[in-house]
Design a protein around this motif. Structure first.
Motif, PDB file in Angstrom:
ATOM      1  N   VAL A   1       0.862  -1.187   0.000  1.00  0.00           N
ATOM      2  CA  VAL A   1       0.000   0.000   0.000  1.00  0.00           C
ATOM      3  C   VAL A   1       0.896   1.233   0.000  1.00  0.00           C
ATOM      4  O   VAL A   1       2.048   1.180   0.420  1.00  0.00           O
ATOM      5  CB  VAL A   1      -0.943   0.048   1.230  1.00  0.00           C
TER       6      VAL A   1
ATOM      7  N   GLU B   1      -9.136   2.653   4.706  1.00  0.00           N
ATOM      8  CA  GLU B   1     -10.256   2.283   3.833  1.00  0.00           C
ATOM      9  C   GLU B   1     -10.591   0.797   3.893  1.00  0.00           C
ATOM     10  O   GLU B   1     -11.723   0.403   3.614  1.00  0.00           O
ATOM     11  CB  GLU B   1      -9.945   2.691   2.381  1.00  0.00           C
ATOM     12  N   ILE B   2      -9.622  -0.040   4.282  1.00  0.00           N
ATOM     13  CA  ILE B   2      -9.865  -1.487   4.310  1.00  0.00           C
ATOM     14  C   ILE B   2      -9.861  -2.072   5.718  1.00  0.00           C
ATOM     15  O   ILE B   2     -10.016  -3.283   5.885  1.00  0.00           O
ATOM     16  CB  ILE B   2      -8.832  -2.247   3.430  1.00  0.00           C
TER      17      ILE B   2
ATOM     18  N   LYS C   1      -3.745   6.051   4.531  1.00  0.00           N
ATOM     19  CA  LYS C   1      -5.102   6.309   4.035  1.00  0.00           C
ATOM     20  C   LYS C   1      -5.730   5.054   3.428  1.00  0.00           C
ATOM     21  O   LYS C   1      -6.903   4.745   3.663  1.00  0.00           O
ATOM     22  CB  LYS C   1      -5.062   7.441   3.002  1.00  0.00           C
ATOM     23  N   GLU C   2      -4.930   4.305   2.661  1.00  0.00           N
ATOM     24  CA  GLU C   2      -5.435   3.074   2.038  1.00  0.00           C
ATOM     25  C   GLU C   2      -5.768   2.017   3.077  1.00  0.00           C
ATOM     26  O   GLU C   2      -6.720   1.241   2.912  1.00  0.00           O
ATOM     27  CB  GLU C   2      -4.398   2.518   1.053  1.00  0.00           C
TER      28      GLU C   2
END
Length: 290
Positions: free
Chosen positions: A194, A202-203, A198-199
């Motif tokens: 990643v 999101e998960i 932030k990514e």
């Protein structure tokens, strides 16, 4: 009576931001923010001219006494206004330059009306002056992002705590409390790559590896904080920087670990965010603080 207004300036390696601050209401003056990119690799004249241009634009509607507070990265002699930055791939042309005198001359402002504060300390000073830590006596400020910024505010005066390279676990604090740790640890656990935190946010609800990374970060952050909180009797910790946006993902483990060690210190997110350093820098001009 002259309105108590000062200019807060935030200088980074690629930009300058300036805004007028009403020292009475402790707020930014509406529509006063000026910002410009600045190439820190340029020569002295180009850099100082760019800074003065923005400062003058921000001051354009102010008549009378001009006071400026500047949040500046270190190493820097903040009292005398002399840059000591030389090995950081920025501002090399300003090394050992008396920036305070240079700005005073170019802006036609008395030297004593220009004040400097460390950028990490400026962030915390802003939060203590007008934000999430207003009224608190002993505060630790952390800016969590690509690096680890840290500052302490004791008796309402903030200063750089310079904790980024303090010994921690198998390395230094910044190895574990920055974006690169998230990227590296998630890759170790999942085999996936990643770009940043932030990514992972999101998960986090659907990927148990992401959940584990945030829990581990919260635990590590607590272990880092415990001795500092005890040593300085910290009543509030203010967290800023990009990683603070994922606070809800790591806060439960952080707070549980602190409580498990008998610590009830408040952990708060920055209220002023990118305006904190501007307000903190301008507050250096508030004569009631000195």
């Amino acid at each position: 009576m002259e309105k108590p207004v000062a200019l807060g300036v935030d200088i980074g390696g690629s930009h300058i931001t300036a805004a007028l601050v009403d020292l009475e209401t402790r707020t930014l003056v509406k529509n006063s923010i000026k910002r410009s990119p600045v190439n820190s690799q340029e020569n002295k004249e180009v850099i100082l001219s760019a800074w003065c241009d923005i400062i003058n634009k921000a001051f354009q509607n102010i008549n009378g006494t001009r006071n400026v507070g500047i949040a500046m990265p270190g190493p820097f002699n903040y009292e005398e206004g002399i840059s000591l930055i030389k090995d950081q791939d920025k501002f090399k042309s300003l090394y050992q330059v008396n920036v305070k005198e240079e700005l005073a001359k170019r802006l036609d402002i008395p030297v004593e009306n220009i004040h400097f504060i460390n950028d990490a300390a400026g962030f915390l000073q802003g939060e203590v002056f007008a934000g999430a830590a207003k009224g608190n006596v002993s505060v630790l400020g952390l800016t969590l992002g690509t690096g680890l910024g840290s500052s302490l505010c004791l008796n309402y005066k903030a200063f750089d705590a310079d904790l980024w390279n303090s010994e921690f676990l198998d390395g230094i604090a910044e190895d574990y409390l920055s974006t690169r740790w998230f990227v590296k640890r998630f890759n170790q656990l999942s085999g996936k790559v990643v770009a940043g935190v932030k990514e992972l946010v999101e998960i986090v609800e659907t990927d148990h590896h992401a959940t584990m990374v945030f829990m581990e970060f919260g635990y590590n952050l607590a272990q880092f904080l415990i001795p500092i909180i005890k040593e300085h009797k910290i009543d509030t910790v203010i967290v800023g920087g990009n990683i603070a946006q994922s606070f809800s993902a790591f806060a439960p483990e952080l707070i549980a670990t602190l409580k498990g060690n008998g610590i009830d210190t408040q952990i708060k997110i920055s209220e002023l965010k990118e305006h904190a350093a501007l307000i903190g820098a301008a507050s250096c001009c508030d004569l009631s603080l000195t």
